[in-house]
Design an enzyme around this catalytic site. Structure first.
Site, PDB file in Angstrom:
ATOM      1  N   ARG A  72      51.872   6.623  50.142  1.00  0.00           N
ATOM      2  CA  ARG A  72      52.461   5.320  49.842  1.00  0.00           C
ATOM      3  C   ARG A  72      52.337   5.012  48.334  1.00  0.00           C
ATOM      4  NH1 ARG A  72      54.765   1.269  53.461  1.00  0.00           N
ATOM      5  NH2 ARG A  72      54.991  -0.494  52.058  1.00  0.00           N
ATOM      6  N   ASN A 114      60.412 -12.816  45.974  1.00  0.00           N
ATOM      7  CA  ASN A 114      60.824 -12.381  47.312  1.00  0.00           C
ATOM      8  C   ASN A 114      61.254 -13.606  48.097  1.00  0.00           C
ATOM      9  OD1 ASN A 114      61.217 -10.866  49.623  1.00  0.00           O
ATOM     10  ND2 ASN A 114      59.043 -10.537  50.059  1.00  0.00           N
ATOM     11  N   THR A 115      62.176 -13.415  49.006  1.00  0.00           N
ATOM     12  CA  THR A 115      62.590 -14.519  49.858  1.00  0.00           C
ATOM     13  C   THR A 115      62.125 -14.262  51.288  1.00  0.00           C
ATOM     14  OG1 THR A 115      64.476 -15.725  50.738  1.00  0.00           O
ATOM     15  CG2 THR A 115      64.922 -13.513  49.957  1.00  0.00           C
ATOM     16  N   HIS A 116      61.580 -15.333  51.895  1.00  0.00           N
ATOM     17  CA  HIS A 116      60.977 -15.219  53.220  1.00  0.00           C
ATOM     18  C   HIS A 116      61.595 -16.289  54.134  1.00  0.00           C
ATOM     19  CE1 HIS A 116      58.101 -14.684  56.351  1.00  0.00           C
ATOM     20  NE2 HIS A 116      57.614 -15.891  56.207  1.00  0.00           N
ATOM     21  N   ASP A 148      52.787 -11.399  45.127  1.00  0.00           N
ATOM     22  CA  ASP A 148      51.414 -10.981  44.819  1.00  0.00           C
ATOM     23  C   ASP A 148      51.039  -9.905  45.840  1.00  0.00           C
ATOM     24  OD1 ASP A 148      50.716 -12.232  47.170  1.00  0.00           O
ATOM     25  OD2 ASP A 148      49.479 -13.792  46.248  1.00  0.00           O
ATOM     26  N   ASP A 152      53.622 -12.334  51.870  1.00  0.00           N
ATOM     27  CA  ASP A 152      54.287 -13.640  51.735  1.00  0.00           C
ATOM     28  C   ASP A 152      53.332 -14.745  51.279  1.00  0.00           C
ATOM     29  OD1 ASP A 152      56.653 -12.399  52.634  1.00  0.00           O
ATOM     30  OD2 ASP A 152      56.125 -12.755  54.714  1.00  0.00           O
TER      31      ASP A 152
HETATM   32  C1  GRF Z   1      66.509 -12.633  55.098  1.00  0.00           C
HETATM   33  O1  GRF Z   1      66.389 -13.711  55.993  1.00  0.00           O
HETATM   34  C2  GRF Z   1      65.180 -12.304  54.462  1.00  0.00           C
HETATM   35  O2  GRF Z   1      64.434 -13.414  54.135  1.00  0.00           O
HETATM   36  C3  GRF Z   1      64.526 -11.518  55.571  1.00  0.00           C
HETATM   37  O3  GRF Z   1      65.548 -10.695  56.070  1.00  0.00           O
HETATM   38  C4  GRF Z   1      66.802 -11.335  55.838  1.00  0.00           C
HETATM   39  C5  GRF Z   1      67.631 -10.386  55.010  1.00  0.00           C
HETATM   40  O4  GRF Z   1      68.975 -10.694  55.083  1.00  0.00           O
HETATM   41  N1  GRF Z   1      63.363 -10.823  55.121  1.00  0.00           N
HETATM   42  P1  GRF Z   1      70.076  -9.944  54.191  1.00  0.00           P
HETATM   43  O5  GRF Z   1      69.780  -8.448  54.213  1.00  0.00           O
HETATM   44  O6  GRF Z   1      70.026 -10.513  52.799  1.00  0.00           O
HETATM   45  O7  GRF Z   1      71.371 -10.263  54.866  1.00  0.00           O
END
Ligand code: GRF
Length: 208
Positions: A72, A114-116, A148, A152
């Site tokens: 990894r 990152n988006t969660h 980080d 999340d």
């Molecule tokens: C998003 O909701 C993201 O937060 C999550 O997976 C989804 C990804 O969607 N981890 P996409 O690939 O941008 O359509």
């Protein structure tokens, strides 16, 4: 975040799936006033719509699969190197389903977001919409955070709320979250690019 004055901020986006968040960014970047430009899109797997979206937009792509590396750590170092080759000012993980490691964070810590699909600190991990539904919360949403080493857990840049409807399934809820998530991502990445931002402890502030 380092900014080159009068130039759009260079961004590398990493994806693992359908890439609808990436698509929203691609479209936003078509407007020079947005202030950012996607220089490359990376992935941890082949044959995903996210990579196809980048290719259709003429954006260079690269793929680094964990399974192609002995460890990894080697994958993490290779990913850091592949991103560094584009010398981005900001890295956006948009549905990237891997944790980046210490070499990556050593290079990009503080300027990778990152988006969660949940309202942090609730429901971290891979099953945010499912766990929110199972818990019975009436409001959930999405969180954009500075990455980080945790899952999340990083400092929060932006959040958007989404009501849970009585007859939501995981799929209907996640789809509605994703609509709000894309709008939040575009708005916030644009501000980060145009204004710059500062992370102090857990507080993230725009510089303007
Ligand atoms: C998003 O909701 C993201 O937060 C999550 O997976 C989804 C990804 O969607 N981890 P996409 O690939 O941008 O359509």
């Amino acid at each position: 975040m380092r900014r080159v004055p009068d130039e759009p901020a260079s961004v590398v986006v990493l994806v693992s799936g359908s890439g609808t968040n990436l698509q929203a960014l691609i479209e936003a970047c078509r407007d020079p006033a947005f202030g950012a430009r996607i220089v490359a899109v990376g992935a941890d797997r082949d044959d995903i719509e996210g990579l196809a979206r980048a290719e259709r937009a003429g954006i260079p792509t690269f793929t680094l699969k964990v399974g192609d590396f002995e460890t990894r750590e080697e994958w993490d170092a290779a990913l850091a190197g592949a991103v560094a080759a584009w010398d981005p000012e900001l890295v956006v993980l948009a549905g990237f389903m891997k944790l980046v490691g210490p070499v990556f964070l050593g290079l990009y810590g503080g300027r990778v977001v990152n988006t969660h699909p949940a309202l942090s600190p609730s429901f971290p991990g891979m099953h945010g919409p499912e766990e929110a539904l199972a818990y019975g919360v009436k409001v959930t949403g999405a969180t954009l955070f500075v990455v980080d080493p945790g899952v999340d857990t990083g400092p929060i840049v932006a959040q958007t709320s989404v009501p849970v409807e009585d007859y939501d399934t995981v799929e209907t809820l996640h789809e509605r979250i994703k609509v709000a998530e894309r709008a939040m991502l575009v708005e916030t990445v644009g501000r980060m690019a145009r204004e710059g931002f500062t992370v102090e402890g857990r507080r993230v502030r725009f510089n303007a």
